[in-house]
Design an enzyme around this catalytic site. Sequence first.
Site, PDB file in Angstrom:
ATOM      1  N   GLY A   1       0.809  -1.204   0.000  1.00  0.00           N
ATOM      2  CA  GLY A   1       0.000   0.000   0.000  1.00  0.00           C
ATOM      3  C   GLY A   1       0.846   1.258   0.000  1.00  0.00           C
ATOM      4  O   GLY A   1       1.837   1.383  -0.721  1.00  0.00           O
ATOM      5  N   CYS A   2       0.443   2.219   0.836  1.00  0.00           N
ATOM      6  CA  CYS A   2       1.121   3.512   0.881  1.00  0.00           C
ATOM      7  C   CYS A   2       2.558   3.403   1.378  1.00  0.00           C
ATOM      8  O   CYS A   2       3.377   4.283   1.094  1.00  0.00           O
ATOM      9  CB  CYS A   2       0.338   4.469   1.778  1.00  0.00           C
ATOM     10  N   ALA A   3       2.874   2.355   2.117  1.00  0.00           N
ATOM     11  CA  ALA A   3       4.239   2.185   2.621  1.00  0.00           C
ATOM     12  C   ALA A   3       5.212   1.786   1.522  1.00  0.00           C
ATOM     13  O   ALA A   3       6.433   1.843   1.717  1.00  0.00           O
ATOM     14  CB  ALA A   3       4.271   1.133   3.734  1.00  0.00           C
TER      15      ALA A   3
END
Length: 354
Positions: A137-139
Amino acid sequence: MATLCRPAVSVPEYVITMEETLELARSRHADHPQLPLALRLIENTGVLTRHIVQPIEETLKHPGFEDRNRVYGNEAKARVPAVVQRALDDAELLTTDIDVIIYVSCTGFMMPSMTAWLINAMDFSSDTRQIPIAQLGCAAGGAAVNRAHDFCTAYPEANALIVACEFCSLCYQPTDLGVGSLLCNGLFGDGIAAAVVRGRGGTGITLERNASYLIPKTEDWIMYDVRATGFHFLLDKRVPATMEPLAPALHNLARQHGWNASDLDFYIIHAGGPRILDDLSKFLEVPPEAFRFSRATLTEYGNIASAVVLDALRRLFDEGGAEESARGMLAGFGPGITAEMSLGRWTNATNETT
């Protein structure tokens, strides 16, 4: 030492403003019992504009996961090469100078990965390694930087290409009516970013140390429920408070390096939302201005998932960069709950094509 060079960033041509988002919520969910709360949360994001890969009329339709995923692949192939080429030009390298492509995305699925398509379409060497990352995801933006650093540490003469391609609008689900889903409809945007990590030479952040940290027992706080209709994004109401348990990991990383996380020269941080940045400012004991690049990304583009950290870094370059040897931190946060963190110094080196 591996150097993270200037990112290239592109957002689609279709724009939706906060006012338009609020009006859509009012018109489509007029009878929703928690509509006032959802509207207030959307306003509090501070996201003034977002860019989306299709006109809003098409975005609001749901022709099915198959059609949406086809749009993802077609749009990625149409838009990614130009961004990659700009990143290569900024790093003063050719496709044949790249030893590994790290491709991150959580908003569509391709197999073979976009890495294979890029190697063929842009004449990268056939022995270019491929590292596609789809489930962070955003990581994943921070993870891509860290994996590129690791690769260039193992192979000091190598160069890595990072590509982040996120079309969050293709994950819109008209039947998801929870407050968290309505908030996400006003928070996430689309964007593509690419950057080169040079094993030798280059101007940018010379990467020195990286780390990962996962908050135990939070794996269901940010997740996809994968159904026949595609990816249904689930966001727990506890997520905005995660900077309190993550800040110690950032402090610990800096401490291991002999630095103080509260006393660095620049910060490139994932902008998940304003609460994330406000809390991190509090728990890292740094002024809000330290996260100005992340806030600008959030305001102008929304949360563009894994591409946020690269866009925030691009804004540092646009400001003229930092002083030679200035110390900084880059961090991405996402499902797990996971933090991907790195430390480095700014360098203005003379590029030498390897």
